[in-house]
Design an enzyme around this catalytic site. Structure first.
Site, PDB file in Angstrom:
ATOM      1  N   ASP A 509     107.340  84.984 109.606  1.00 18.34           N
ATOM      2  CA  ASP A 509     106.567  85.392 108.659  1.00 18.34           C
ATOM      3  C   ASP A 509     106.903  84.533 107.551  1.00 18.34           C
ATOM      4  O   ASP A 509     107.808  84.429 106.581  1.00 18.34           O
ATOM      5  CB  ASP A 509     106.999  86.875 108.079  1.00 18.34           C
ATOM      6  CG  ASP A 509     106.149  87.413 107.037  1.00 18.34           C
ATOM      7  OD1 ASP A 509     105.382  86.573 106.377  1.00 18.34           O
ATOM      8  OD2 ASP A 509     105.991  88.797 106.663  1.00 18.34           O
ATOM      9  N   ASP A 693      82.887  56.809 121.505  1.00 18.78           N
ATOM     10  CA  ASP A 693      81.898  57.501 120.953  1.00 18.78           C
ATOM     11  C   ASP A 693      82.568  58.793 120.468  1.00 18.78           C
ATOM     12  O   ASP A 693      83.345  59.406 120.997  1.00 18.78           O
ATOM     13  CB  ASP A 693      80.945  57.845 121.820  1.00 18.78           C
ATOM     14  CG  ASP A 693      79.781  58.573 121.268  1.00 18.78           C
ATOM     15  OD1 ASP A 693      79.845  59.921 121.050  1.00 18.78           O
ATOM     16  OD2 ASP A 693      78.678  57.800 120.745  1.00 18.78           O
ATOM     17  N   GLU A1061      35.721  37.979  85.068  1.00 24.23           N
ATOM     18  CA  GLU A1061      36.682  36.744  84.586  1.00 24.23           C
ATOM     19  C   GLU A1061      36.610  35.842  85.620  1.00 24.23           C
ATOM     20  O   GLU A1061      36.727  34.588  85.485  1.00 24.23           O
ATOM     21  CB  GLU A1061      38.089  37.339  84.256  1.00 24.23           C
ATOM     22  CG  GLU A1061      38.062  38.126  82.938  1.00 24.23           C
ATOM     23  CD  GLU A1061      37.817  37.519  81.617  1.00 24.23           C
ATOM     24  OE1 GLU A1061      37.358  36.270  81.860  1.00 24.23           O
ATOM     25  OE2 GLU A1061      38.170  38.285  80.742  1.00 24.23           O
ATOM     26  N   ASP A1081      40.504  33.247  78.770  1.00 23.51           N
ATOM     27  CA  ASP A1081      41.403  34.136  77.998  1.00 23.51           C
ATOM     28  C   ASP A1081      42.022  35.126  78.981  1.00 23.51           C
ATOM     29  O   ASP A1081      42.575  36.232  78.596  1.00 23.51           O
ATOM     30  CB  ASP A1081      40.914  34.712  76.815  1.00 23.51           C
ATOM     31  CG  ASP A1081      39.534  35.697  77.394  1.00 23.51           C
ATOM     32  OD1 ASP A1081      39.377  35.791  78.497  1.00 23.51           O
ATOM     33  OD2 ASP A1081      39.195  36.730  76.663  1.00 23.51           O
ATOM     34  N   HIS A1159      26.675  48.278  50.627  1.00 29.20           N
ATOM     35  CA  HIS A1159      27.174  47.062  50.472  1.00 29.20           C
ATOM     36  C   HIS A1159      28.602  46.879  50.636  1.00 29.20           C
ATOM     37  O   HIS A1159      29.533  46.446  49.731  1.00 29.20           O
ATOM     38  CB  HIS A1159      26.799  46.252  49.055  1.00 29.20           C
ATOM     39  CG  HIS A1159      25.338  46.253  48.840  1.00 29.20           C
ATOM     40  ND1 HIS A1159      24.450  45.485  49.254  1.00 29.20           N
ATOM     41  CD2 HIS A1159      24.558  47.415  48.281  1.00 29.20           C
ATOM     42  CE1 HIS A1159      23.147  45.580  48.844  1.00 29.20           C
ATOM     43  NE2 HIS A1159      23.329  46.848  48.293  1.00 29.20           N
ATOM     44  N   CYS A1183      23.200  38.806  52.613  1.00 32.37           N
ATOM     45  CA  CYS A1183      22.853  39.794  51.602  1.00 32.37           C
ATOM     46  C   CYS A1183      22.681  39.320  50.210  1.00 32.37           C
ATOM     47  O   CYS A1183      23.881  38.725  49.810  1.00 32.37           O
ATOM     48  CB  CYS A1183      23.986  41.107  51.579  1.00 32.37           C
ATOM     49  SG  CYS A1183      23.291  42.151  50.404  1.00 32.37           S
ATOM     50  N   CYS A1186      24.745  40.405  47.377  1.00 31.27           N
ATOM     51  CA  CYS A1186      26.263  40.470  47.582  1.00 31.27           C
ATOM     52  C   CYS A1186      26.680  38.907  47.137  1.00 31.27           C
ATOM     53  O   CYS A1186      28.067  38.468  47.378  1.00 31.27           O
ATOM     54  CB  CYS A1186      26.981  40.765  48.644  1.00 31.27           C
ATOM     55  SG  CYS A1186      26.817  42.669  49.090  1.00 31.27           S
ATOM     56  N   ASP A1259      43.751  51.672  25.236  1.00 29.13           N
ATOM     57  CA  ASP A1259      43.652  50.772  24.205  1.00 29.13           C
ATOM     58  C   ASP A1259      43.868  51.552  22.813  1.00 29.13           C
ATOM     59  O   ASP A1259      44.042  52.892  23.016  1.00 29.13           O
ATOM     60  CB  ASP A1259      42.578  49.826  24.146  1.00 29.13           C
ATOM     61  CG  ASP A1259      41.012  50.677  24.024  1.00 29.13           C
ATOM     62  OD1 ASP A1259      41.422  51.778  23.770  1.00 29.13           O
ATOM     63  OD2 ASP A1259      40.135  50.199  24.604  1.00 29.13           O
ATOM     64  N   GLU A1295      40.033  46.663  33.016  1.00 25.71           N
ATOM     65  CA  GLU A1295      39.194  45.496  32.522  1.00 25.71           C
ATOM     66  C   GLU A1295      38.501  44.996  33.837  1.00 25.71           C
ATOM     67  O   GLU A1295      37.316  44.762  34.000  1.00 25.71           O
ATOM     68  CB  GLU A1295      39.574  44.530  31.803  1.00 25.71           C
ATOM     69  CG  GLU A1295      40.192  44.915  30.357  1.00 25.71           C
ATOM     70  CD  GLU A1295      39.016  45.384  29.370  1.00 25.71           C
ATOM     71  OE1 GLU A1295      37.815  45.047  29.793  1.00 25.71           O
ATOM     72  OE2 GLU A1295      39.358  45.929  28.277  1.00 25.71           O
TER      73      GLU A1295
END
Length: 1431
Positions: A509, A693, A1061, A1081, A1159, A1183, A1186, A1259, A1295
């Site tokens: 034991d 084996d 391309e 490109d 514009h 234009c 402009c 002002d 201004e």
């Protein structure tokens, strides 16, 4: 207090008491702080006497600094006090604690710089740059990088696949390498071409940056002086090895190897982020994840972090605890800041998740109701036992409730004078009843000191020495061991013993401390004793120095005699005999296995099975259960995997199969221990060889107990007669994904001691096949083989005789091995009238296997038959080419071919031949006509390739194969002229590897069919080509424009952008002369053509190749997409002449309509309608309204977000009141009836109701200085400021806006009947239809952005104290090393502002890591201050 008052005296004490605790505070340092510091030092086991000198203070600070990051407030306060005291000792003038800390930091930095300079000076004296070493003549010589290093690097990349560990491994393996060595390492990586391309791009970028920062000096290089290296020299493409060595060893040196290595590491970092984007901050412990697994993941990622060791230490101390789950974090914080990793892992073992909580609860319950009592009798079936009184001996009550008169003396030992509660003697406890010791402590006998460390086995085995040497048997058992009876534990271990001349039967034991025998007469004196036994305590007689004989062995010791139900031989005798418990089935440690996180085990129903299969499976499982391989289980296991049976090949026996596919999906992944099978060509020739084996390989290795439940399966009954029988595996199951890796790993561990003891034996191990070779004589060799078999048997691995090969030829791993040669096992190609897909797959497999020794095998045409989705049973007719290929292969296989074994003393040579149809064959040999192995190469890695590229790919494959088999690369003999090779290789140095090679004139020779020019061809026509397609309708256009005015555009159907391309290039080649310059490109098209392919899977690319071959000279160049970038006027012309303009036509019409109404300026139209700037500007230029005075330019004024300028202007005799938001240019304007204070005040209140107005600037007009306006400003909380009289510049913004507003009104006036309508139209156009200025916003977008930013800024400013609790680690510029911690001042979306020492830096967000500092809540001296406030 007086004890430490002597630290400072006189003037020093005065200086001490002048220093403030914190900047701007009222409190000063006092004497009590010195007393407190000395007491604290004693707590930290430091000598308080160190405070008396500056050197002592420095030592204290050195000890405390490592713990500052995770220390308490008291620790930080102590450090700050000592730092201030150091400044007083050193007479450094400081005003407060923070200043003292800054001074000390400055001093430490200077000291560190001096140390580094000294180290650098020492290093400069001798070359530290291995593998560049100094020979005996004093010359610097390069040692080439070894095959072992290359092999290690290849394995790292193949196994780790660019996981974070690759970078430190590369750094370690490339220590001191030259650029040539680094290129060799990179080029051995055969696969991963995407990663290599990324790396190449990074190196090219860094080389270009080097050239930009280090321009070439004008004039020739002085005689005897080295030229300065360019970027391409550092990358090893335009420099020789000798130049690299000279640069690296010069004085001063240019470390080209280290610079190139840094570039590579930058590229590897990008690759690693792409392959495994994991940061250390992302490593967090899951709620149920074991702490050990979390620590493994943490340190795996930490190794890959590019940071200094100090930073890594901080991450370990802080993040490891911070990111643990709550259960572990509680335990770790309780351990304190100084805990080691071992302590952490021990404390957190088994912690986490519901299982942990269940264990805690069970532990608590067990303390309340302790039932941990094991009974010895076989009829006791649980923890429940009958209670018995220790006083009267009757059952049913306890001694404390006993009514009988109390026995005299102690119930435990029987002696008088004390009670059981005061008894100091320990009970015998040989029946393992825990009556006196609830925690299960066992009594230590006098012989316990002699106990041996027992190996874990499952049977009782007695070991010993000489029968006559009694004292040695008990005291010294270090001699040679002899085997004694092995007793299995299937039944009680009863043996015959001889004691006092009498024969008895006794129970061995190992759980009993003492030897106890039933009534027997023994010689000598005895003394009474009471021990715990079955049913209570029993009185025994103790005899000392009694001789017992067991199984022929003798032992002397103490024997107890009394009324025991069975004779017990306890450990006091067993240890003297050398008795051990042994487990022969499987002493191997189990490998822990888990399911993937968040997954549960498989729950797949069992399939229906026929009666014969059920019977077969039942028989197989009964046998496996008897052998302990599987165990029966009950219904409590919810998991199941289907099982079935098949008949073995050429046999009537059945084989059990389990379908583990579902479990395999759920099991965590394993690393394959071996990357491939060993090859006989790598074997060295040996005198004696054996092949073994391992029988039932997987079934010899135990499975992790916690994982076994997931392998459950069910054997059903016929017609559901009874519930199915349930089993689970105790060993590695066949078909489970973890079995191969665990088996290989276990076998390697088992073989390790045998290999170490027998270095002359070579063992090749792959799964259950073992090749054992040696140069011993056959007799000695076979003796060693038996030793090996015994060694394996000890661990439970059998090596069956029927698979034990002693004589050649040896059949091993599909090969046939002879003493001086090898070949593949005989191959028979089947003869068939019709071939299925499965037949052809098997045929190709056989031919591939044969090709490693039979030269010339081809399978390309056979493989073509398998293209497309086909079922395995589909019949495939052989093409004429495939039949021819198969016939040639049959001829080759008719004559047996053998390979030889490897001789390490000779060089390897590899020879390659081109077979045609993109197929190549090669032989590797050491002596002519004696091949080590052969092979073939027929891969097309890209859709567009040429023979030179395929040849380099074949070279890479052979080199990699050679490194794996022999650990070195061969010399190559290639069928290509040196000029042809170098012409192509110059542009592809990073993508391919150039080994040592020589030309061999073996037709057909490899050549380049055309070559692209490096510079534009003077006088040749230049074609600017482009193409575009619509993805939805698959319509597109391709075309070109030339510098001579020619142009052509064609429409294409069913096309893509990439095809258009290429089509444009094809048009240019078709319409050009013999010499041409082409500008595109498209990176896609450029990449294909620059690789100079001579064959392609694309018909369009083949047409381009045909055109290129016809040309005398071609130059191909790339520019960024055609948007005018870089001033390329010709490309802009192309855009406006046809191709790109077509794509913008719809947008142009819409933009023109918009411009006629509002514009808008050109920026607004370019942004809204996606127009090229040149087109948008053209609309504005055409234009007439402009072009009065040109377009107004707008700027940004650096003003606060709440400032507005107001002014009145006049138009058509009416007054317009204008308000401008200064920071954004946003306008509010109205026509007012009169220029009075009432109207102005009303306008200001309306403005304040719409926008946050803090200040108005006007002002000195009468309406602005009126009391009405002042009252309105006071009520709205607006501050009013006035401009300088007669100086219009003080009102410059408003201004300017007045003029702009009038100009816009003029443009739209004809669209409105009334002026007030035109004013509001002009305000709308200005605010929302004109873009420009900072950010390219319109004024309306800008004011919203500024106000939102202002709100965010204020909110962030409120959190500034919180922000200071964070620490920042950052990378600076191109340096990959993490710096920090720095103080976080600001965190934005794209960048952060931080303070590192005294420097304030802005760093991109992607280059920083922000971490909360949990160690200290307040910085600097605040901790000290708070401490002193408590006093």
């Amino acid at each position: 207090m007086g004890a430490r008052a002597s630290i400072l005296r006189g003037g020093k004490l005065d200086a001490w008491e002048r220093i403030k605790l914190k900047p701007g505070g009222k409190k000063h340092y006092m004497m009590k702080h010195l007393v407190w510091a000395s007491r604290e030092l004693e707590r930290f086991a430091l000598d308080p006497g160190l405070l008396e000198t500056s050197e002592g203070c420095k030592q204290i600070m050195k000890q405390l600094q490592p713990a500052l990051q995770t220390g308490t407030k008291e620790l930080i306060s102590l450090h700050n006090t000592v730092a201030t005291l150091y400044c007083v000792h050193e007479k450094i003038d400081v005003r407060d604690t923070k200043e003292a800390l800054d001074k000390i930091k400055e001093e430490q930095n200077k000291s560190q710089q001096k140390t580094q300079q000294a180290e650098a000076a020492d290093k400069g004296k001798v070359s530290q740059n291995y593998p560049i070493v100094q020979n005996l003549q004093g010359q610097m010589v390069h040692q080439p990088i070894s095959a072992r290093t290359l092999n290690a690097w290849v394995k790292v990349v193949e196994e780790k696949a660019f996981s974070p560990e690759v970078i430190p491994m590369f750094t370690a393996l490339s220590e001191g390498a030259t650029p040539q060595d680094l290129n060799t390492m990179l080029n051995t990586v055969g696969g991963h071409q995407a990663a290599m391309q990324m790396l190449k791009d990074t190196i090219n970028e860094e080389a270009a940056e080097w050239d930009r920062l280090h321009p070439v000096h004008a004039g020739p290089v002085a005689p005897g002086q080295m030229r300065e290296p360019r970027g391409s020299d550092i990358a090893g493409t335009t420099s020789t090895l000798q130049e690299q060595i000279t640069w690296m060893t010069n004085n001063p040196p240019v470390p080209v190897g280290d610079i190139y290595k840094r570039w590579i590491i930058l590229g590897l970092n990008k690759i690693v982020r792409m392959y495994s984007p994991v940061s250390i901050l992302d490593i967090k412990q899951g709620p149920k994840e074991p702490f050990r697994d979390y620590v493994d993941r943490f340190f795996k990622t930490l190794r890959a972090e590019q940071a200094t060791q100090d930073v890594k230490n901080w991450m370990t101390d802080t993040l490891l605890v911070q990111n643990a789950n709550p259960d572990c974090k509680t335990i770790l914080r309780a351990l304190g800041p100084g805990a080691s990793l071992e302590e952490m892992m021990t404390a957190c073992q088994g912690v986490g998740g519901p299982g942990h909580k269940a264990r805690v609860l069970a532990e608590a319950m067990s303390k309340v109701n302790n039932t941990n009592i094991m009974m010895q009798r076989s009829n006791c079936k649980g923890p429940k036992r009958t209670i018995k009184c220790f006083n009267c001996g009757k059952e049913g009550h306890l001694a404390r409730n006993c009514r009988a008169p109390r026995k005299k003396g102690c119930w435990k030992c029987g002696k008088e004078g004390h009670q059981v509660k005061d008894c100091t003697e320990r009970q015998a406890n040989f029946f393992r009843e825990n009556l006196a010791f609830p925690q299960g402590e066992a009594r230590k006998s006098s012989s316990e000191q002699n106990r041996a460390n027992s190996p874990t086995r499952r049977e009782l085995q007695v070991w010993g020495r000489d029968n006559n040497s009694l004292s040695e048997a008990g005291d010294d058992r270090q001699g040679t061991a002899l085997n004694f009876p092995q007793i299995t534990l299937w039944q009680r271990p009863l043996v015959n013993i001889k004691v006092g001349g009498q024969l008895k039967e006794a129970l061995l034991d190992t759980g009993a401390d003492d030897t106890v025998l039933e009534e027997i007469k023994l010689p000598g004196n005895w003394k009474p004793k009471m021990i715990g036994g079955i049913g209570g305590f029993i009185k025994v007689r103790q005899y000392d120095q009694i001789l017992i004989e067991i199984c022929g062995k003798k032992a002397i010791g103490t024997v107890l005699v009394g009324p025991t139900p069975v004779n017990i031989i306890g450990r006091n005798m067993l240890t003297q005999l050398g008795c051990t418990l042994n487990f022969p089935i499987s002493p191997i440690e189990t490998v822990p296995v888990k399911l993937k996180p968040g997954m549960d085990g498989p729950k797949v129903k069992q399939w229906l099975l026929t009666e014969e299969k059920i019977k077969a499976l039942t028989a197989i499982c009964d046998e496996m259960e008897r052998e302990g391989k599987i165990t029966k289980i009950g219904p409590e296991n919810p998991y199941n995997t289907p099982v079935f049976a098949i008949k073995k090949k050429d046999s009537t026996k059945w084989r059990k199969l389990v379908d583990f596919r579902e479990l395999n999906k759920r099991t965590w992944d394993f690393w394959e221990v071996q990357l491939g099978i060993p090859h006989p060509a790598g074997l060295k020739k040996k005198k004696s060889v054996t092949v073994l084996d391992v029988g039932d390989a997987y079934f010899s290795v135990p499975l992790d107990e916690g994982f076994r439940k997931y392998t459950a399966f069910t054997i059903p009954s016929i017609n559901n007669e009874t519930p199915g029988i349930r089993y689970q595996y105790n060993v590695l199951p066949q078909g489970w994904k973890g079995s191969p890796s665990i088996f290989q790993s276990s076998t390697t561990k088992i073989l390790e001691p045998f290999r170490a003891q027998n270095p002359e034996i070579i063992i090749y191990q792959y799964m259950d096949d073992l090749y054992v070779g040696s140069d011993l004589e056959i007799g000695q060799h076979r003796a060693k083989i038996e030793e090996l078999r015994e060694h394996l048997l000890k661990w439970g691995f059998t090596t069956p005789d029927k698979k034990h090969q002693k004589e050649p030829p040896f059949l091993w791993m599909g090969y046939e091995l002879h003493p001086d040669k090898w070949t593949v096992q005989p191959i028979q190609l089947p003869e068939k009238d019709s071939w299925t897909v499965n037949d052809i797959q098997k045929l190709v497999g056989k031919l591939n296997w044969a090709s490693q020794i039979y030269p010339g095998i081809k399978v390309r045409q056979l493989c073509k038959l398998l293209r497309g989705a086909k079922a395995l049973t589909d019949i495939v007719p052989l093409t004429e080419e495939a039949e021819l290929e198969l016939a040639e292969n049959r001829e080759i296989l008719k004559e047996p071919v053998h390979g030889v074994y490897y001789d390490p003393s000779k060089d390897l040579i590899a020879e390659i031949q081109k077979q045609g149809q993109n197929q190549w064959t090669y032989q590797i040999y050491q002596e002519p006509f004696k091949n080590l192995k052969t092979g073939k190469y027929a891969k097309m890695r890209t859709a567009h390739t040429n023979d030179v590229r395929q040849l380099t790919e074949a070279v890479q494959k052979i080199a990699l194969e050679s490194i794996i088999i022999w650990g070195k690369t061969p010399k190559f003999r290639l069928p290509i002229q040196k000029e042809t090779w170098e012409a192509w290789w110059t542009d592809y140095w990073q993508a391919t590897w150039i080994p040592e090679w020589e030309f061999v004139n073996t037709p057909p020779l490899v050549k380049l069919w055309y070559q692209l020019e490096k510079e534009p061809i003077a006088g040749a026509e230049t074609f600017y080509v482009d193409g575009a397609a619509n993805r939805e309708i698959k319509m597109g256009k391709a075309g070109y424009v030339t510098d001579r005015g020619r142009q052509k555009i064609v429409s294409i159907t069913e096309t893509t952008n990439q095809k258009t391309e290429l089509q444009a290039i094809q048009l240019a080649l078709q319409d050009s002369g013999s010499e041409v310059n082409i500008v595109t490109d498209s990176q896609y098209a450029l990449g294909i053509i620059q690789a100079q392919p001579d064959k392609s899977e694309s018909e369009l690319v083949n047409q381009i190749i045909e055109q290129l071959i016809k040309k005398e000279r071609v130059y191909l160049s790339w520019v960024p997409a055609h948007k005018g970038i870089g001033g390329n006027e010709q490309v802009d012309k192309l855009v406006s002449s046809g191709i790109r303009k077509v794509l913008f036509l719809d947008g142009i019409n819409k933009a023109q309509e918009e411009h006629e109404k509002y514009h808008s300026n050109w920026r607004a139209m370019a942004s809204e309608f996606n127009l090229p700037p040149i087109v948008a500007k053209e609309i504005v230029a055409s234009c007439d309204k402009c072009q009065l005075k040109g377009e107004a330019t707008h700027g940004q004024v650096d003003c606060s977000p709440g400032i507005w300028q107001l002014d009145c202007t006049h138009l058509e005799g009416k007054i317009i009141l204008v308000a401008v938001h200064v920071a954004s240019g946003y306008i509010e304007a109205e026509v007012i009836p009169a220029e009075t204070g009432q109207e102005t005040a009303y306008f200001i209140l309306k403005l304040a109701g719409r926008w946050p107005v803090k200040v108005i600037h006007t002002d000195n007009g009468s309406n602005f200085i009126s009391n009405t306006v002042k009252a309105a400003c006071w009520w709205a909380g607006i501050q009013q400021e006035f401009g300088i009289p007669y100086n219009p510049q003080s009102q410059g913004v408003v201004e300017s806006m007045n003029k702009e507003l009038k100009k816009i009104i003029g443009q739209v006036r004809d669209q409105a009947e009334h002026l007030k309508t035109a004013v509001q139209m002009a305000v709308f156009i200005h605010n929302f239809k004109r873009k420009g200025g900072i950010g390219g916003y319109s004024a309306g977008e800008r004011i919203i952005d500024i106000i939102a930013t202002d709100i965010q800024t204020k909110e962030l400013q409120k959190q500034i104290m919180k922000i200071q609790n964070f620490r920042v680690y950052y990378r600076d510029s191109r340096d990959p090393i993490w710096k920090g911690p720095a103080k976080l001042l600001w965190k934005g979306e794209g960048a952060v502002v931080l303070q590192d020492n005294s420097d304030i830096k802005v760093v991109p967000r992607r280059k920083v890591k922000i971490i909360k500092d949990y160690g200290k809540q307040m910085a600097g001296a605040d901790c000290m201050a708070s401490r002193q406030d408590e006093d």
